[in-house]
Design a protein around this motif. Structure first.
Motif, PDB file in Angstrom:
ATOM      1  N   GLU A 130    -134.293 -35.958 -27.494  1.00 51.60           N
ATOM      2  CA  GLU A 130    -132.882 -36.258 -27.298  1.00 51.60           C
ATOM      3  C   GLU A 130    -132.146 -35.050 -26.729  1.00 51.60           C
ATOM      4  O   GLU A 130    -132.425 -33.909 -27.083  1.00 51.60           O
ATOM      5  N   ASP A 131    -131.215 -35.346 -25.836  1.00 55.18           N
ATOM      6  CA  ASP A 131    -130.410 -34.284 -25.235  1.00 55.18           C
ATOM      7  C   ASP A 131    -129.176 -34.034 -26.103  1.00 55.18           C
ATOM      8  O   ASP A 131    -128.042 -34.325 -25.716  1.00 55.18           O
ATOM      9  N   VAL A 132    -129.417 -33.475 -27.280  1.00 53.98           N
ATOM     10  CA  VAL A 132    -128.344 -33.160 -28.217  1.00 53.98           C
ATOM     11  C   VAL A 132    -128.435 -31.680 -28.574  1.00 53.98           C
ATOM     12  O   VAL A 132    -129.521 -31.105 -28.595  1.00 53.98           O
ATOM     13  N   PRO A 133    -127.296 -31.048 -28.834  1.00 56.49           N
ATOM     14  CA  PRO A 133    -127.318 -29.620 -29.133  1.00 56.49           C
ATOM     15  C   PRO A 133    -127.649 -29.336 -30.596  1.00 56.49           C
ATOM     16  O   PRO A 133    -127.427 -30.161 -31.476  1.00 56.49           O
ATOM     17  N   PHE A 134    -128.206 -28.158 -30.828  1.00 51.35           N
ATOM     18  CA  PHE A 134    -128.364 -27.666 -32.189  1.00 51.35           C
ATOM     19  C   PHE A 134    -127.850 -26.227 -32.232  1.00 51.35           C
ATOM     20  O   PHE A 134    -127.789 -25.542 -31.205  1.00 51.35           O
ATOM     21  N   GLU A 135    -127.465 -25.793 -33.404  1.00 55.39           N
ATOM     22  CA  GLU A 135    -126.841 -24.479 -33.542  1.00 55.39           C
ATOM     23  C   GLU A 135    -127.877 -23.429 -33.926  1.00 55.39           C
ATOM     24  O   GLU A 135    -128.691 -23.630 -34.835  1.00 55.39           O
ATOM     25  N   PHE A 136    -127.840 -22.314 -33.237  1.00 48.04           N
ATOM     26  CA  PHE A 136    -128.725 -21.193 -33.540  1.00 48.04           C
ATOM     27  C   PHE A 136    -127.880 -19.926 -33.592  1.00 48.04           C
ATOM     28  O   PHE A 136    -127.450 -19.403 -32.577  1.00 48.04           O
ATOM     29  N   TYR A 137    -127.586 -19.457 -34.806  1.00 45.72           N
ATOM     30  CA  TYR A 137    -126.743 -18.279 -35.021  1.00 45.72           C
ATOM     31  C   TYR A 137    -125.415 -18.406 -34.275  1.00 45.72           C
ATOM     32  O   TYR A 137    -124.957 -17.463 -33.610  1.00 45.72           O
ATOM     33  N   GLY A 138    -124.811 -19.579 -34.379  1.00 48.09           N
ATOM     34  CA  GLY A 138    -123.507 -19.798 -33.790  1.00 48.09           C
ATOM     35  C   GLY A 138    -123.526 -20.184 -32.330  1.00 48.09           C
ATOM     36  O   GLY A 138    -122.473 -20.452 -31.744  1.00 48.09           O
ATOM     37  N   VAL A 139    -124.721 -20.230 -31.719  1.00 46.12           N
ATOM     38  CA  VAL A 139    -124.856 -20.604 -30.307  1.00 46.12           C
ATOM     39  C   VAL A 139    -125.458 -22.005 -30.231  1.00 46.12           C
ATOM     40  O   VAL A 139    -126.501 -22.277 -30.831  1.00 46.12           O
ATOM     41  N   PHE A 140    -124.794 -22.907 -29.516  1.00 44.96           N
ATOM     42  CA  PHE A 140    -125.277 -24.280 -29.384  1.00 44.96           C
ATOM     43  C   PHE A 140    -126.201 -24.384 -28.161  1.00 44.96           C
ATOM     44  O   PHE A 140    -125.835 -23.988 -27.053  1.00 44.96           O
ATOM     45  N   ILE A 141    -127.394 -24.923 -28.413  1.00 38.55           N
ATOM     46  CA  ILE A 141    -128.420 -25.039 -27.379  1.00 38.55           C
ATOM     47  C   ILE A 141    -128.896 -26.481 -27.323  1.00 38.55           C
ATOM     48  O   ILE A 141    -129.140 -27.109 -28.353  1.00 38.55           O
ATOM     49  N   SER A 142    -129.045 -27.013 -26.108  1.00 36.93           N
ATOM     50  CA  SER A 142    -129.531 -28.372 -25.935  1.00 36.93           C
ATOM     51  C   SER A 142    -131.012 -28.456 -26.296  1.00 36.93           C
ATOM     52  O   SER A 142    -131.823 -27.644 -25.830  1.00 36.93           O
ATOM     53  N   LYS A 143    -131.365 -29.438 -27.127  1.00 33.52           N
ATOM     54  CA  LYS A 143    -132.767 -29.621 -27.511  1.00 33.52           C
ATOM     55  C   LYS A 143    -133.629 -29.933 -26.294  1.00 33.52           C
ATOM     56  O   LYS A 143    -134.740 -29.420 -26.160  1.00 33.52           O
ATOM     57  N   PHE A 144    -133.110 -30.787 -25.405  1.00 31.35           N
ATOM     58  CA  PHE A 144    -133.917 -31.145 -24.242  1.00 31.35           C
ATOM     59  C   PHE A 144    -134.087 -29.950 -23.303  1.00 31.35           C
ATOM     60  O   PHE A 144    -135.171 -29.732 -22.758  1.00 31.35           O
ATOM     61  N   ASP A 145    -133.008 -29.186 -23.097  1.00 32.45           N
ATOM     62  CA  ASP A 145    -133.118 -28.004 -22.236  1.00 32.45           C
ATOM     63  C   ASP A 145    -134.144 -27.030 -22.790  1.00 32.45           C
ATOM     64  O   ASP A 145    -134.926 -26.438 -22.031  1.00 32.45           O
ATOM     65  N   LEU A 146    -134.148 -26.858 -24.109  1.00 34.10           N
ATOM     66  CA  LEU A 146    -135.101 -25.950 -24.732  1.00 34.10           C
ATOM     67  C   LEU A 146    -136.526 -26.470 -24.576  1.00 34.10           C
ATOM     68  O   LEU A 146    -137.451 -25.716 -24.253  1.00 34.10           O
ATOM     69  N   PHE A 147    -136.712 -27.777 -24.790  1.00 35.39           N
ATOM     70  CA  PHE A 147    -138.030 -28.385 -24.635  1.00 35.39           C
ATOM     71  C   PHE A 147    -138.514 -28.266 -23.191  1.00 35.39           C
ATOM     72  O   PHE A 147    -139.654 -27.850 -22.929  1.00 35.39           O
TER      73      PHE A 147
END
Length: 298
Positions: A130-147
């Motif tokens: 899913e192209d949804v963001p998750f938070e990493f130390y206050g920074v929101f990153i897209s799950k799909f972009d990371l994958f």
């Protein structure tokens, strides 16, 4: 003056870098061909489209995901070998503009074949992320972009290791350095070219799936290769490392430019900022950061 938001800056920068990795993957398809044969393969975009379209149509017709991936991979390898034998090999030692025009015509042929076989409708491609963001130390990153960036990074690393440490890879590097010397020591150029074009087909498959999942599988997908051109200008047309660095620079710079200076240009500069950067870079270092400088002896 408001305080600078470092977390937001990191969020934009991270998003740009993740996009840059995907740009690098597309650019590597160009580098593989150009480094061994001196051909700027403009058909890479059409190959990317054909791979994504073939895969998604097979899945829609009930073929299991893994089997569709294997079948599409086989088709792309055969396509790469066929292109080398029917287009590149007969045009060996022809002027570069002839080779470029040949790949340009080839791109339209591949797109036409894709349209004839699979039709012209737009397809959605779901890779299960899913192209949804998750938070990493206050920074929101897209799950799909990371994958997608992770897959692209693994692909880039695998290709780098393959061409650096395997026998085929060493042959590839020898041909890239000096074709005549490679022939003198007994290397078979047609076999090496066929291997490189097959690898280019694999790159087109992976890039096609990732970009198809993000943008949808449609004929405009072939235009993704235009984003690879500024990457190649910055990194160098004959350097895999340059494609990686150039992709990261382009991805990060266009995102940051859109957010921080886009308002002064009416917005929408993300679409053309990379080309301005590439043009400016051409004036300073035409061979790119990692490209080999052309030395002519008279």
């Amino acid at each position: 003056m408001a305080d600078f938001d470092y977390l937001f800056f990191l969020e934009v920068l991270t998003g740009g870098l993740l996009s840059g990795v995907m740009y690098s993957l597309v650019a590597i398809g160009f580098v593989l061909i150009y480094k061994t044969s001196g051909v700027l393969n403009f058909a890479q975009g059409a190959m990317l489209l054909f791979a994504a379209l073939t895969f998604v149509c097979l899945v829609e017709r009930g073929v299991p995901f893994a089997l569709a991936l294997i079948v599409t991979f086989g088709i792309m390898v055969l396509m790469g070998i066929a292109v080398e034998r029917t287009v590149l090999r007969p045009l060996v030692n022809k002027p570069p503009i002839t080779l470029f025009m040949a790949t340009l015509g080839l791109s339209y042929m591949i797109e036409g074949a894709a349209q004839l076989i699979w039709g012209t409708q737009v397809h959605g491609l779901d890779l299960g992320i899913e192209d949804v963001p998750f938070e990493f130390y206050g920074v929101f990153i897209s799950k799909f972009d990371l994958f997608a960036s992770g897959v692209a990074a693994v692909m880039v690393a695998a290709l780098t290791l393959f061409f650096r440490y395997t026998r085929v890879g060493l042959s590839f590097r020898a041909v890239a350095d000096d074709q005549f010397a490679a022939l003198a020591v007994g290397l078979r150029l047609p076999r090496i070219w066929a291997t490189v074009w097959a690898a280019s087909g694999l790159v087109a498959l992976v890039a096609g799936l990732l970009w198809g999942a993000r943008l949808g599988v449609q004929f405009s997908l072939s235009l993704v290769v235009l984003k690879a051109l500024p990457v190649l200008v910055l990194g160098g047309f004959d350097s895999i490392a340059g494609a990686i660095v150039g992709g990261l620079i382009i991805g990060a710079s266009e995102k940051l430019a859109e957010v921080y200076i886009g308002e002064y240009f009416g917005g929408g500069i993300e679409g053309w900022f990379a080309y301005v950067l590439a043009l400016a870079f051409l004036l300073v270092r035409p061979s790119g950061l990692f490209g080999q400088k052309l030395v002519e002896r008279v």
